[in-house]
Design a protein around this motif. Structure first.
Motif, PDB file in Angstrom:
ATOM      1  N   GLU A 140     -17.884  38.109  -2.640  1.00 33.18           N
ATOM      2  CA  GLU A 140     -18.382  37.944  -1.275  1.00 33.18           C
ATOM      3  C   GLU A 140     -19.833  37.483  -1.275  1.00 33.18           C
ATOM      4  O   GLU A 140     -20.223  36.608  -0.486  1.00 33.18           O
ATOM      5  CB  GLU A 140     -18.231  39.256  -0.515  1.00 33.18           C
ATOM      6  CG  GLU A 140     -16.781  39.612  -0.217  1.00 33.18           C
ATOM      7  CD  GLU A 140     -16.643  40.965   0.457  1.00 33.18           C
ATOM      8  OE1 GLU A 140     -17.681  41.519   0.914  1.00 33.18           O
ATOM      9  OE2 GLU A 140     -15.512  41.494   0.530  1.00 33.18           O
ATOM     10  N   ALA A 141     -20.630  38.049  -2.184  1.00 31.78           N
ATOM     11  CA  ALA A 141     -22.047  37.671  -2.253  1.00 31.78           C
ATOM     12  C   ALA A 141     -22.203  36.206  -2.656  1.00 31.78           C
ATOM     13  O   ALA A 141     -23.043  35.480  -2.096  1.00 31.78           O
ATOM     14  CB  ALA A 141     -22.773  38.573  -3.245  1.00 31.78           C
ATOM     15  N   THR A 152     -13.514  41.303  -8.693  1.00 31.78           N
ATOM     16  CA  THR A 152     -14.942  41.556  -8.445  1.00 31.78           C
ATOM     17  C   THR A 152     -15.251  41.266  -6.974  1.00 31.78           C
ATOM     18  O   THR A 152     -15.981  40.327  -6.658  1.00 31.78           O
ATOM     19  CB  THR A 152     -15.800  40.654  -9.363  1.00 31.78           C
ATOM     20  OG1 THR A 152     -15.375  39.271  -9.182  1.00 31.78           O
ATOM     21  CG2 THR A 152     -15.629  41.030 -10.825  1.00 31.78           C
ATOM     22  N   PRO A 153     -14.708  42.051  -6.054  1.00 34.56           N
ATOM     23  CA  PRO A 153     -14.800  41.712  -4.626  1.00 34.56           C
ATOM     24  C   PRO A 153     -16.225  41.628  -4.078  1.00 34.56           C
ATOM     25  O   PRO A 153     -16.539  40.706  -3.320  1.00 34.56           O
ATOM     26  CB  PRO A 153     -14.005  42.832  -3.946  1.00 34.56           C
ATOM     27  CG  PRO A 153     -13.941  43.937  -4.951  1.00 34.56           C
ATOM     28  CD  PRO A 153     -13.926  43.278  -6.286  1.00 34.56           C
ATOM     29  N   GLU A 154     -17.091  42.580  -4.442  1.00 34.26           N
ATOM     30  CA  GLU A 154     -18.445  42.551  -3.891  1.00 34.26           C
ATOM     31  C   GLU A 154     -19.210  41.327  -4.379  1.00 34.26           C
ATOM     32  O   GLU A 154     -19.877  40.641  -3.592  1.00 34.26           O
ATOM     33  CB  GLU A 154     -19.211  43.833  -4.269  1.00 34.26           C
ATOM     34  CG  GLU A 154     -18.666  45.090  -3.620  1.00 34.26           C
ATOM     35  CD  GLU A 154     -17.472  45.658  -4.366  1.00 34.26           C
ATOM     36  OE1 GLU A 154     -17.161  45.167  -5.485  1.00 34.26           O
ATOM     37  OE2 GLU A 154     -16.834  46.588  -3.837  1.00 34.26           O
ATOM     38  N   GLN A 155     -19.102  41.041  -5.685  1.00 37.53           N
ATOM     39  CA  GLN A 155     -19.795  39.872  -6.235  1.00 37.53           C
ATOM     40  C   GLN A 155     -19.240  38.581  -5.643  1.00 37.53           C
ATOM     41  O   GLN A 155     -19.992  37.638  -5.366  1.00 37.53           O
ATOM     42  CB  GLN A 155     -19.666  39.847  -7.761  1.00 37.53           C
ATOM     43  CG  GLN A 155     -20.326  41.019  -8.459  1.00 37.53           C
ATOM     44  CD  GLN A 155     -19.367  42.166  -8.743  1.00 37.53           C
ATOM     45  OE1 GLN A 155     -18.588  42.562  -7.864  1.00 37.53           O
ATOM     46  NE2 GLN A 155     -19.425  42.701  -9.946  1.00 37.53           N
TER      47      GLN A 155
END
Length: 289
Positions: free
Chosen positions: A79-80, A74-77
């Protein structure tokens, strides 16, 4: 938070931080972050002036029939979540080719003897070789003052501590308490494999550990009997037990009646998920003030 993909660039950035006398804390992860990971980030921020996190799904620690391809990413989550902490200075996200440029088969490996071969090591042959190798590489890349790991993976933490000691790596390894859901389930990326019904059953693993601890604290030392009853309780709850063992907390050898510091290590399958947990027991009388 700066996202970095190459070893060379990360080393350049951290060289400048060291030049400014900053202490560096490091939290290695495989991503699919949850509150447990975030608690490690906050612990890192308490210890150091500069916080580095890494996300790398390490193929070397997965067996031939394990979940490397399906491991949740879950790369985007991720980073967030890291950005939202306000604590992370650098996120290291290397590609597999950056970490294993000559391929995994031709790569030097790190082997920690004895404690790597039991419990999770017996169930997952080669797993701790992969863990020790990637952690050693990451510690050499980052060269942190502090490295933070969760105690949920108790055996893994012991493998890493021994590797660091044996190889004279100049880093202080810090174990952080297991983060749990309100019902006691240890937070883990693999909890995402649980169905809604399985999720309702999952806290039974920690409950079995707690009950075994209470029995031991009451003075009982029939460890084999305690283990057998716990395994039966887990089967009744819908688990397929892998192991439930009462050990010496320092050596991971089977516990003796004379041992004062114990750990119960447990692993069990619930549907597709393999859950692990542990609980530490001290039988040493508390000193009077």
């Amino acid at each position: 938070m700066k996202i970095i993909h190459s070893i060379q660039e990360l080393r350049k950035e951290l060289y400048m931080r060291r030049f400014d006398k900053e202490r560096i804390s490091f939290v290695p992860t495989m991503g699919n972050l949850h509150e447990g990971h975030i608690s490690l980030i906050h612990k890192a921020a308490e210890k150091g002036d500069c916080v580095v996190a890494s996300i790398f799904v390490n193929p070397l620690q997965f067996g031939a029939n394990e979940d490397l391809e399906s491991y949740p990413r879950t790369p985007e989550q991720d980073e967030a979540q890291l950005l939202a902490t306000g604590c992370v200075d650098f996120l290291f996200r290397p590609r597999v080719e950056e970490i294993y440029p000559v391929g995994q088969e031709n790569h030097t490996v790190v082997e920690v003897p004895n404690i790597s071969d039991v419990y999770c090591g017996a169930s997952r042959p080669g797993h701790f070789r992969g863990v020790a190798t990637i952690v050693c590489k990451l510690l050499n890349i980052v060269q942190p003052d502090f490295a933070i790991f969760g105690r949920k993976d108790y055996q893994q933490l012991m493998v890493i501590e021994k590797m660091v000691e044996d190889l004279c790596l100049p880093v202080k390894v810090i174990g952080a308490d297991t983060a749990r859901a309100k019902d006691g389930l240890a937070l883990s990326s693999r909890n995402g494999y649980l169905t809604s019904d399985e999720r309702q059953c999952a806290p039974a693993l920690y409950k079995a550990l707690q009950e075994a601890k209470e029995v031991i604290l009451s003075g009982q030392a029939d460890f084999k009997g305690i283990q057998a009853r716990a395994n039966h309780a887990l089967e009744q709850a819908g688990f397929k037990p892998d192991y439930f063992d009462i050990c010496n907390a320092k050596t991971l050898e089977p516990a003796l009646r004379s041992d004062q510091e114990l750990v119960i290590l447990a692993a069990a399958y619930l549907g597709k998920a393999r859950l692990i947990d542990n609980i530490v027991i001290s039988l040493t009388p508390a000193e009077e003030e």
